[in-house]
Write an enzyme that holds these catalytic residues in place. Structure first.
Site, PDB file in Angstrom:
ATOM      1  N   SER A 673      49.623  39.805  37.665  1.00  0.00           N
ATOM      2  CA  SER A 673      48.989  40.309  36.420  1.00  0.00           C
ATOM      3  C   SER A 673      47.922  41.134  36.505  1.00  0.00           C
ATOM      4  O   SER A 673      47.269  40.522  37.586  1.00  0.00           O
ATOM      5  CB  SER A 673      49.424  39.305  35.417  1.00  0.00           C
ATOM      6  OG  SER A 673      48.624  37.950  35.650  1.00  0.00           O
ATOM      7  N   THR A 678      50.892  43.266  33.326  1.00  0.00           N
ATOM      8  CA  THR A 678      51.913  42.411  33.565  1.00  0.00           C
ATOM      9  C   THR A 678      52.992  43.078  34.623  1.00  0.00           C
ATOM     10  O   THR A 678      53.460  44.136  34.465  1.00  0.00           O
ATOM     11  CB  THR A 678      52.434  41.712  32.771  1.00  0.00           C
ATOM     12  OG1 THR A 678      51.494  40.919  32.133  1.00  0.00           O
ATOM     13  CG2 THR A 678      53.114  40.245  33.961  1.00  0.00           C
ATOM     14  N   ASP A 802      38.665  49.732  42.518  1.00  0.00           N
ATOM     15  CA  ASP A 802      38.763  48.752  41.740  1.00  0.00           C
ATOM     16  C   ASP A 802      39.583  47.951  43.619  1.00  0.00           C
ATOM     17  O   ASP A 802      40.262  47.362  43.455  1.00  0.00           O
ATOM     18  CB  ASP A 802      39.503  48.194  40.854  1.00  0.00           C
ATOM     19  CG  ASP A 802      39.555  46.542  40.655  1.00  0.00           C
ATOM     20  OD1 ASP A 802      38.742  46.094  40.920  1.00  0.00           O
ATOM     21  OD2 ASP A 802      39.977  46.522  39.718  1.00  0.00           O
TER      22      ASP A 802
END
Length: 973
Positions: A673, A678, A802
């Site tokens: 997740s 998820t 990220d």
């Protein structure tokens, strides 16, 4: 009469001679006094013509001639310089000027003191060179010049002082090599050259020093193998040679050659190989230090003959043999490369053992259950090894234990409540393991605890109130667990608390008002929890340096008193629900200190924070109404954009198809997740292949933007090291709710995070082995290639925003694929969207520890930010430590931790599993790892303009791989 006249004349001449020589001594001493600093001359007030010479302070005269034979001025704090007139004290036998503040140089005239037997000028500030004229003092027995600033090399002329018994030149700035003439000092009993800058080897002539009992050569730059000449000095009892550059193995017959040793310290060198089997023949050995070397191998059971041992050791497998050492008090084998399981026989060692350190090795296995037999232990260190299993309950028998450190291992099970019996315990370090269960309330009985650190485990349940009642606590570290409940009000009783670290747990409720009573607080970490409500009144914490309240549900206004915290260095209030005006005074004037990112209702503040302007309430209401209308309109546009964005995908799939393929989104199919959704493993019936389905949580603010960003980024790009987006689903579920999902190719080997930190994942998902050095290099090259493609070779430059180990996925052959583009930005479009992003809490966030520092100041996303994240990723891959590890805090980061160890101590910081990954004998692992880590440091520099481009990083990594492994791995876009 003539004879009588001659006799009288002779007597008068002798008398006259006596008067003259006595006056010579007097004038020499007065000249010395004149060179003493004015403020200390009062100490020598008796040195004047009103007192007989032999009554002067520190002066001793001979009985016959009343000449000065001893001058003892030690410890009088005299300054100034030493007068050359000291050479006129021709009857001097002992001269002691130690423990003063004399500067300048040692006068060459000291060489005139041919009667001198003892010379002590230690503990001063004397510089220059050791006078060669000292060689004229042929009667010298004791020569002490230690702890000065003497430089240059040791004069070879000193080899003529053949009567010397003790020579101490330690703690100076001597350099060069030891002269071979030192071997002429065959009467020496004690020789000290410790803590200088002497290099080279030990002269062979030292073998002639058959009376030598003590040799101190520590803290120099000596090198070579263990000095062969020392093996011939069988009289040696004390041998100190730590902190040099010695290397190689010890001779097998070591113990037979030096049978009289009582103390041997060899720490902080490069010795290797096994401990000699003859070492047990040194029956009187009391101290043996081999810490910080490369010793391996084993010691035979006969080692148990060292019955009088109470020093420190440098091997592991000898522990079982030491059970007969009934006087053993201190055992230190830390910072070597000892491996294998910890033997159970360690519990049968001396009952007098009070210090036991096995830290920083490669030790595995469990701590023996009967470790409680060592009832005299005061300090027990097993940290930074590979130990598994539980903490033995018998530790509760060690009632005198003051420090217990087992951090950074793989230990599991519950923390035994018997630790509460250790009422003298001051330091308990259990962090960075996989302990589970609850914190035992009995820890509150450790009423002398100063430092309690149990972060980075799997603990759950409430924080016991009893821990908050330990009056002596200075540091409490419980971060990165799953602790729940509230922060007890009793926290206010911790009057001496300096550091409170509770970040990244599941704590909730309001932060207690009593926290403001912890007046000694300097660091407070509460980030990553579910705290709500206002920040309480903690204005009394005026000495606080670091405050982190980020990633909670805190609300209300930002307390203005933070601006007046004069010691504040870091204030993170990001990702909460704060509202209102951000102060512009005091500490809030510095955007490098304050972070308020991700609070959509904040306004004002300095320009660098890039917040919206604070406006009147009426205008605010108008904007709210307009925003609601725009949101409704935008929702309609998003649905249209979704249809358009996904038009290029060939496979069409419905909510029902995905529900069936994941067995109703069953937890048994759960892979992981993230921030916005998820991920499930699924078998698509139409394609007959396994895929990964990311289901967006549309209730999470920013999820829809994440969905669109990922679709926009991946729809037109293809690269072997990027995860492949197969299709997507934009539909409604069976309850009529909006449903968004992305379907990717499945990566059977999971994420890089799982491989780097296997102890943190479930047993069923844990890799069966660790990554080798070559595999890590290959993965790093894959990631660098993917980022280079995104930054330079796409139709439009893309910043991932990220990058972290959990977003790097591995396929069947461990080829890396960069995934999760939910925060990605197509840079050419960013300028058009920048105003909207400033008003949105779904702007660029990244992940704490990996996000570039400029993002925390509200800067726009860029490829330089990705390079920073890649640098941190590279350091983590090869050190095995996350950037958020509890070891790091303040200005001490993963970057600094790595930089400080390069290049000499690179093996001290790397992931120990790399050293066990089948490297060939003789492989230059230190050199290879140093080059990789230095590259990582270049990528994660503080300033964006100083970071490498990803193309450069990829080329350097490929060059390193080809240099050390002579292999290539096909890379294509």
């Amino acid at each position: 009469m003539r004879l009588l006249f001659l006799l009288l004349n002779a007597l008068m001449l002798l008398k006259a001679y006596g008067i003259i020589t006595d006056e010579t001594d007097r004038q020499a001493l007065l000249e010395m006094k004149s060179r003493v600093s004015e403020e200390r001359k009062v100490v020598l007030s008796s040195w004047n013509n009103s007192f007989p010479l032999c009554n002067w302070k520190g002066v001793t005269c001979g009985r016959k001639h009343k000449r000065v034979t001893s001058l003892d001025l030690r410890g009088l704090q005299l300054g100034g310089v030493i007068s050359p007139s000291i050479g006129n004290l021709s009857f001097l036998i002992s001269l002691n000027l130690s423990g003063n503040s004399f500067g300048g140089t040692i006068p060459q005239e000291v060489g005139k003191l041919y009667r001198l037997e003892r010379l002590d000028m230690s503990l001063n500030f004397l510089g220059g060179r050791i006078p060669t004229s000292l060689s004229n003092c042929s009667r010298l027995l004791y020569l002490y010049l230690y702890s000065n600033h003497l430089g240059e090399s040791v004069p070879l002329e000193l080899g003529s002082l053949k009567k010397l018994v003790s020579l101490n030149f330690g703690r100076n700035n001597l350099e060069g090599t030891l002269p071979a003439s030192i071997g002429n000092l065959t009467s020496l009993v004690y020789l000290n050259f410790g803590i200088n800058d002497i290099q080279g080897g030990i002269p062979d002539g030292i073998a002639r020093m058959t009376q030598l009992v003590g040799l101190e050569i520590s803290g120099n730059n000596f090198s070579g193998v263990f000095p062969p000449a020392i093996y011939n000095v069988s009289s040696l009892e004390l041998l100190y040679m730590f902190s040099n550059g010695f290397w190689g193995d010890l001779r097998p017959d070591f113990g037979n050659l030096l049978p009289n040793l009582k103390a041997l310290t060899m720490g902080d060198n490069h010795f290797s190989g096994a401990i000699p089997t003859t070492l047990p023949n040194i029956s009187n050995l009391q101290e043996f230090g081999t810490e910080s070397n490369n010793f391996t191998g084993s010691i035979p059971p006969s080692f148990g003959k060292l019955r009088n041992l109470h020093g420190s050791f440098g091997d592991l497998e000898f522990l079982g043999a030491l059970t007969n050492c009934t006087q053993l008090q201190v055992l230190d084998v830390g910072d070597n490369k000892f491996g294998g399981d910890l033997p159970t026989s360690i519990a049968n060692m001396s009952k007098n053992l009070n210090y036991l350190s096995l830290q920083k090795n490669l030790i595995s296995g469990n701590i023996p259950h009967d470790i409680g037999n060592l009832i005299s232990l005061q300090s027990f260190g097993l940290n930074e090894n590979m130990l598994t299993g539980p903490l033995p309950t018998s530790l509760g028998k060690l009632l005198g234990l003051g420090e217990l450190s087992v951090h950074s291992n793989r230990m599991s099970g519950e923390i035994p409540s018997s630790l509460g019996n250790l009422t003298l315990l001051q330091r308990l370090y259990l962090f960075n393991n996989i302990f589970e269960g609850t914190l035992p309330p009995s820890l509150g009985d450790c009423v002398h605890m100063l430092d309690l650190r149990i972060g980075y485990n799997k603990l759950n349940g409430d924080i016991p109130k009893s821990i908050m009642q330990i009056p002596t606590l200075v540091t409490l570290g419980l971060s990165n667990n799953s602790l729940s409940g509230s922060l007890p009000n009793d926290v206010g009783k911790l009057q001496n608390l300096v550091v409170l670290s509770l970040g990244n747990n599941k704590l909730s409720g309001q932060i207690p008002q009593t926290l403001g009573k912890c007046l000694s607080m300097e660091q407070l970490y509460l980030q990553g929890n579910d705290f709500d409500g206002d920040i309480p009144n903690i204005k009394g914490l005026v000495g606080v340096k670091r405050l982190d309240f980020s990633n909670n549900n805190l609300s209300g206004g930002i307390p203005e008193y933070f601006a007046n915290f004069s010691s504040l260095e870091y204030l993170n209030l990001s990702f909460n629900n704060f509202e209102g005006r951000v102060p512009e005074e005091g500490k809030f004037q510095n955007a490098t200190i304050v972070s308020v990112f991700g609070n959509k209702n904040l306004c004002g503040g300095i320009r660098e924070l890039q917040l919206k302007l604070c406006i009147a309430l009426l205008l605010l209401l108008i904007i709210v109404v307009v925003s609601l209308w725009l949101r409704k309109r935008k929702k309609k546009q998003i649905n249209n954009q979704t249809s358009s964005s996904l038009g290029d995908f060939h496979v069409k799939i419905s909510y029902g198809d995905l529900r069936d393929a994941t067995n109703g989104f069953s937890s048994s199919n759960l892979i992981g997740s993230g921030s916005f959704g998820t991920v499930f493993k699924a078998l698509l019936p139409t394609e007959k292949n396994v895929v990964a389905v990311k289901v967006l949580n549309l209730q999470r603010h920013g999820a829809m933007k994440s969905f669109m960003a990922e679709c926009e980024s991946l729809k037109d790009i293809r690269h072997r090291n990027l995860v492949k987006l197969l299709t997507s689903c934009s539909s409604i579920d069976f309850q009529g709710n909006e449903f968004r999902a992305l379907v990717y190719e499945f990566m059977p080997n999971g994420s890089l995070d799982m491989w780097l930190h296997p102890v943190e994942v479930e047993e069923i998902r844990r890799p069966s082995r660790t990554l080798t050095l070559l595999e890590r290099l290959n993965i790093a090259i894959d990631v660098a290639s993917a980022l280079d493609y995104l930054h330079v070779h796409c139709h439009e430059p893309i910043a991932h925003c990220d990058l972290k180990p959990s977003n790097v996925l591995l396929d069947d052959d461990l080829t890396a694929h960069v995934s999760d583009f939910g925060l990605a930005r197509i840079l050419l479009k960013f300028d058009q969207e920048s105003f909207f992003n400033q008003l949105s809490s779904a702007g660029v966030r990244g992940t704490i520890g990996y996000a570039a520092p400029e993002y925390g100041m509200g800067r726009q996303p860029s490829i330089h930010g990705d390079v920073y994240s890649f640098g941190i990723l590279l350091l983590e891959m090869f050190t095995g430590k996350r950037p958020t590890n509890e070891l790091f805090g303040g200005n001490f980061t993963l970057h600094n931790y790595t930089k400080s160890a390069l290049p000499e101590k690179v093996l001290d910081i790397v992931d120990v599993s790399i050293l066990h990954s089948g490297l060939r004998v003789g492989f230059p692992v230190s050199e290879c790892l140093t080059m990789v880590l230095e590259l990582g440091l270049k990528c994660c520099g503080e300033s964006p303009i100083n970071r490498l481009a990803m193309s450069e990083a990829a080329k350097e990594l490929i060059s390193i791989r080809e240099r050390f492994f002579q292999t290539r791995r096909t890379a294509r876009r």
